[in-house]
Design an enzyme around this catalytic site. Structure first.
Site, PDB file in Angstrom:
ATOM      1  N   GLU A 120      -0.568  19.550 -58.283  1.00 27.31           N
ATOM      2  CA  GLU A 120      -1.802  20.334 -58.208  1.00 27.31           C
ATOM      3  C   GLU A 120      -2.469  20.461 -59.576  1.00 27.31           C
ATOM      4  OE1 GLU A 120      -3.393  24.476 -56.212  1.00 27.31           O
ATOM      5  OE2 GLU A 120      -1.239  24.135 -56.418  1.00 27.31           O
ATOM      6  N   PHE A 160       3.041  19.729 -45.974  1.00 25.87           N
ATOM      7  CA  PHE A 160       3.918  18.659 -45.539  1.00 25.87           C
ATOM      8  C   PHE A 160       3.177  17.781 -44.542  1.00 25.87           C
ATOM      9  CE2 PHE A 160       7.695  21.681 -46.298  1.00 25.87           C
ATOM     10  CZ  PHE A 160       7.784  21.281 -47.617  1.00 25.87           C
ATOM     11  N   HIS A 204      -2.898  26.391 -54.567  1.00 25.99           N
ATOM     12  CA  HIS A 204      -1.837  26.366 -53.551  1.00 25.99           C
ATOM     13  C   HIS A 204      -0.571  26.952 -54.176  1.00 25.99           C
ATOM     14  CE1 HIS A 204       0.298  25.077 -49.981  1.00 25.99           C
ATOM     15  NE2 HIS A 204       1.225  24.507 -50.748  1.00 25.99           N
ATOM     16  N   LYS A 217       0.704  33.347 -53.948  1.00 23.39           N
ATOM     17  CA  LYS A 217       2.041  33.194 -53.359  1.00 23.39           C
ATOM     18  C   LYS A 217       3.113  33.832 -54.227  1.00 23.39           C
ATOM     19  CE  LYS A 217       1.223  28.867 -50.786  1.00 23.39           C
ATOM     20  NZ  LYS A 217      -0.149  28.510 -51.220  1.00 23.39           N
ATOM     21  N   HIS A 232       4.878  32.434 -49.207  1.00 21.99           N
ATOM     22  CA  HIS A 232       4.188  31.302 -48.580  1.00 21.99           C
ATOM     23  C   HIS A 232       4.326  31.443 -47.067  1.00 21.99           C
ATOM     24  CE1 HIS A 232       2.626  27.531 -47.558  1.00 21.99           C
ATOM     25  NE2 HIS A 232       3.374  26.718 -48.296  1.00 21.99           N
ATOM     26  N   CYS A 256       0.663  23.425 -43.791  1.00 18.68           N
ATOM     27  CA  CYS A 256       0.323  24.510 -44.710  1.00 18.68           C
ATOM     28  C   CYS A 256      -1.152  24.557 -45.076  1.00 18.68           C
ATOM     29  CB  CYS A 256       1.186  24.407 -45.965  1.00 18.68           C
ATOM     30  SG  CYS A 256       2.955  24.523 -45.621  1.00 18.68           S
TER      31      CYS A 256
END
Length: 423
Positions: free
Chosen positions: A322, A407, A311, A343, A348, A171
């Site tokens: 975050e 990830f 993010h 997002k 996403h 990502c």
């Protein structure tokens, strides 16, 4: 970074519209583009919502065969690159053979997933007959297995003969692809780069993957409010799709040709936590290290950051991590810094989202508006910063920080500035 890097063109394919203006209008209005999945029957899945792009290949110059056989992610990248070049007003086929000093870097988390998923279904139905009778395979079958075919497609369409690469880092791919391209300009290996990311992952196999780890939302009854980063009732992200591509130029050359400079790409840093495929330490250290490295590279104090493009995936773990990371890196200044997640509006799109978020950063700097976090209503005590709830906010922005987490433990940060802020 060495030579300075200007963003002179932006191209966008996103849920809610094709092109910079529809994209920006959606974000600043705080509208959401999420809905029940229409590409296939989502009934068997836990998460049945997504942010789909309204994209017709025929309307964007693809012939009948390309419309079927060229994977949707590659189509997105080509269209976004075309938009970026038009926005920049530059072409890679100048008489001085500039094409050799141009490059392409494309990021993608999952590559040609839709093409692969479709062919898997054919194989499942045809079994060994399909394997033996190769004439039944599409001409582009090989492309689906080779992610670099996407960057090669972009290079071939626009005559780019310099450094061409495909980057996949989950990502964070979108941030890292643009960062890699900027580094090539900074070190003198290229003068102009077409850079960005694309993903079209809304397929049964991808939905099943995220269902398995419960990373996506199960809020299927009201798709428009399903993506709610930092909100206390969030339960996972909404899958999306799209692409953003940029024309990056060496700053002095861009100025010399009279280009309109949207923003400068001041710094990029990436790190890996080497800890867990999906887990994050609660203290935010992993992302904080990347933020600190990017600000140090840009030679900017944390107090100079005017806005953080988060993010903000909408998972409980990521949003808390975050928040902790931004507080760790910016200190008390974090509480005075608006931080929002787009997002919440466009979902996403895995590897593509970092580039779409960078597009939002550059436009925010250029137009003096912080996009909101849609659907934010219920505070989470562990997410206690200013998330710009529901409505865009006018602001003078000189320095914007965009952060990404993926990830595999990937953590990335990019600093975007107004032209001239760095001197």
């Amino acid at each position: 970074m060495g030579r300075r890097v200007a963003i002179t063109g932006i191209g966008v394919v996103a849920p809610g519209g094709i092109g910079v203006e529809p994209f920006w209008d959606l974000l600043t209005a705080g509208r959401t583009a999420t809905r029940t999945i229409s590409f296939f029957d989502p009934t068997p899945f836990r998460s049945r919502v997504a942010a789909e792009a309204d994209f017709d290949p025929a309307r964007h110059g693809f012939d009948a065969r390309e419309a079927v056989e060229l994977d949707r992610s590659a189509q997105f990248a080509v269209v976004a690159a075309r938009e970026a070049l038009a926005h920049s007003g530059i072409a890679p086929t100048d008489p001085d053979d500039r094409a050799h000093r141009w490059g392409v870097t494309v990021g993608s988390a999952v590559g040609a997933t839709m093409g692969l998923d479709r062919e898997y279904a054919v194989v499942s139905e045809g079994g060994s007959r399909w394997l033996v009778d190769h004439t039944r395979a599409p001409a582009r079958l090989f492309d689906y297995f080779v992610p670099s075919s996407i960057s090669a497609e972009v290079a071939g369409r626009f005559g780019v003969e310099g450094p061409v690469a495909m980057l996949s880092a989950g990502c964070t791919s979108g941030l890292d692809a643009v960062g890699h391209a900027a580094a090539l300009i900074a070190e003198g290996s290229a003068d102009v780069m077409l850079a960005g990311a694309t993903d079209a992952p809304i397929s049964p196999i991808t939905v099943a993957c995220f269902d398995a780890i419960k990373a996506t939302t199960a809020r299927n009854d009201d798709p428009a409010t399903a993506s709610r980063p930092f909100d206390g009732t969030r339960d996972g992200f909404v899958l999306g799709e799209g692409a953003a591509m940029f024309v990056l130029e060496e700053l002095d050359a861009a100025r010399a040709r009279g280009a309109t400079i949207v923003a400068e790409l001041a710094a990029h840093a990436s790190r890996c936590n080497a800890f867990h495929m999906t887990g994050l330490r609660a203290d935010g250290r992993e992302m904080s290290v990347a933020i600190d490295a990017a600000l140090a590279d840009a030679k900017l104090d944390p107090e100079r950051v005017d806005h953080v493009n988060a993010h903000g995936s909408g998972t409980v773990q990521n949003d808390r991590h975050e928040t902790a990371a931004v507080k760790r890196s910016l200190g008390e200044h974090a509480r005075r810094t608006p931080m929002s997640s787009i997002k919440s509006m466009i979902g996403h799109s895995l590897g593509a989202i970092g580039s779409l978020e960078l597009a939002a950063c550059a436009l925010a700097v250029d137009r003096g508006v912080v996009p909101p976090t849609a659907n934010y209503a219920v505070p989470d005590p562990q997410c206690d910063l200013d998330y710009v709830p529901r409505e865009a906010r006018p602001a003078d922005l000189d320095v914007v920080l965009s952060v990404g987490s993926g990830f595999g433990g990937f953590q990335s940060a990019v600093v975007v500035t107004r032209e001239g802020v760095l001197g």
